[in-house]
Write a protein that holds these residues in place. Structure first.
Motif, PDB file in Angstrom:
ATOM      1  N   GLU A 225       3.579  -2.735   3.993  1.00  0.00           N
ATOM      2  CA  GLU A 225       3.423  -4.107   3.555  1.00  0.00           C
ATOM      3  C   GLU A 225       2.406  -4.749   4.488  1.00  0.00           C
ATOM      4  N   VAL A 226       1.381  -5.356   3.909  1.00  0.00           N
ATOM      5  CA  VAL A 226       0.269  -5.901   4.687  1.00  0.00           C
ATOM      6  C   VAL A 226       0.049  -7.362   4.302  1.00  0.00           C
ATOM      7  N   VAL A 227      -0.086  -8.217   5.291  1.00  0.00           N
ATOM      8  CA  VAL A 227      -0.522  -9.597   5.076  1.00  0.00           C
ATOM      9  C   VAL A 227      -1.898  -9.701   5.721  1.00  0.00           C
ATOM     10  N   CYS A 228      -2.906 -10.068   4.932  1.00  0.00           N
ATOM     11  CA  CYS A 228      -4.274 -10.091   5.450  1.00  0.00           C
ATOM     12  C   CYS A 228      -5.126 -11.097   4.690  1.00  0.00           C
TER      13      CYS A 228
ATOM     14  N   ALA B 238      -4.509   3.898  10.021  1.00  0.00           N
ATOM     15  CA  ALA B 238      -5.284   2.776   9.480  1.00  0.00           C
ATOM     16  C   ALA B 238      -4.343   1.701   8.934  1.00  0.00           C
ATOM     17  N   CYS B 239      -3.308   2.119   8.232  1.00  0.00           N
ATOM     18  CA  CYS B 239      -2.347   1.162   7.673  1.00  0.00           C
ATOM     19  C   CYS B 239      -1.512   0.505   8.766  1.00  0.00           C
TER      20      CYS B 239
ATOM     21  N   ILE C 255       0.855  -1.187   0.000  1.00  0.00           N
ATOM     22  CA  ILE C 255       0.000   0.000   0.000  1.00  0.00           C
ATOM     23  C   ILE C 255       0.888   1.233   0.000  1.00  0.00           C
ATOM     24  N   THR C 256       0.656   2.098  -0.977  1.00  0.00           N
ATOM     25  CA  THR C 256       1.392   3.364  -1.053  1.00  0.00           C
ATOM     26  C   THR C 256       0.363   4.490  -1.058  1.00  0.00           C
ATOM     27  N   TYR C 257       0.744   5.620  -0.499  1.00  0.00           N
ATOM     28  CA  TYR C 257      -0.203   6.729  -0.496  1.00  0.00           C
ATOM     29  C   TYR C 257       0.508   8.060  -0.610  1.00  0.00           C
ATOM     30  N   ASP C 258      -0.236   9.004  -1.140  1.00  0.00           N
ATOM     31  CA  ASP C 258       0.214  10.387  -1.281  1.00  0.00           C
ATOM     32  C   ASP C 258      -0.968  11.249  -0.864  1.00  0.00           C
TER      33      ASP C 258
ATOM     34  N   GLN D 279      -1.746  -6.048  -5.039  1.00  0.00           N
ATOM     35  CA  GLN D 279      -1.793  -7.405  -4.509  1.00  0.00           C
ATOM     36  C   GLN D 279      -0.620  -8.174  -5.099  1.00  0.00           C
ATOM     37  N   LEU D 280       0.180  -8.778  -4.227  1.00  0.00           N
ATOM     38  CA  LEU D 280       1.386  -9.483  -4.635  1.00  0.00           C
ATOM     39  C   LEU D 280       1.229 -10.979  -4.412  1.00  0.00           C
ATOM     40  N   ASP D 281       2.052 -11.742  -5.102  1.00  0.00           N
ATOM     41  CA  ASP D 281       2.075 -13.187  -4.883  1.00  0.00           C
ATOM     42  C   ASP D 281       2.562 -13.474  -3.466  1.00  0.00           C
ATOM     43  N   ARG D 282       2.004 -14.499  -2.854  1.00  0.00           N
ATOM     44  CA  ARG D 282       2.440 -14.883  -1.511  1.00  0.00           C
ATOM     45  C   ARG D 282       3.929 -15.234  -1.554  1.00  0.00           C
ATOM     46  N   GLY D 283       4.672 -14.726  -0.601  1.00  0.00           N
ATOM     47  CA  GLY D 283       6.107 -14.962  -0.541  1.00  0.00           C
ATOM     48  C   GLY D 283       6.934 -13.826  -1.120  1.00  0.00           C
ATOM     49  N   THR D 284       6.273 -12.857  -1.736  1.00  0.00           N
ATOM     50  CA  THR D 284       6.996 -11.736  -2.331  1.00  0.00           C
ATOM     51  C   THR D 284       7.757 -10.941  -1.272  1.00  0.00           C
TER      52      THR D 284
END
Length: 96
Positions: A40-43, A26-27, A5-8, A70-75
Motif C-alpha cells: 500500500e503506497v501513499v504518494c 523498490a516498493c 501494488i501487487t506483483y508476481d 489507484q484507489l480513492d483517498r481514505g480507502t
C-alpha cells in the motif's frame, strides 16, 4: 494518492530471484508491505511515475507482472483487516 501494488515475479531462476528482491526493495522505499507481494503506497503523482518507471526497468515483461491500482483517498483507512494483519500508518512518516 493511494496505490495498491501487487506483483508476481517468476523466481524459477537466480535472475528471477534477484528481480523479486529488487521489486520488493523498490516498493519498500515507497510504501508499506501488507502481504508478501502486496504494498500500500501513499504518494504524489510524480512519485508514482518514478516508481512505475523503476519497476518497469527491473522486471522481465515476458515473465513478471505488476499491477498498480489507484484507489480513492481514505480507502486504506477504511480497509477491514482479518487475522494477523497490521494497520500501517499510511499518512505518517515512512522509515526505511
Amino acid at each position: 494518492m493511494e496505490l495498491l501494488i501487487t506483483y508476481d515475479v517468476d523466481t524459477t531462476t537466480p535472475a528471477g530471484q534477484r528481480r523479486l528482491r529488487r521489486v520488493a526493495k523498490a516498493c519498500e522505499g515507497m510504501g508499506h508491505r501488507v502481504q508478501k507481494s502486496v504494498f500500500e503506497v501513499v504518494c504524489e503523482p510524480a512519485q508514482r511515475v518514478q516508481l512505475e518507471a523503476d519497476l518497469a526497468r527491473i522486471i522481465d515483461t515476458n515473465l513478471d507482472s505488476i499491477r498498480v491500482y489507484q484507489l480513492d483517498r481514505g480507502t486504506f483507512g477504511a480497509a477491514q483487516h482479518l487475522g494477523a494483519a497490521v494497520r500501517p500508518p499510511h499518512h505518517g512518516p515512512l522509515i526505511v
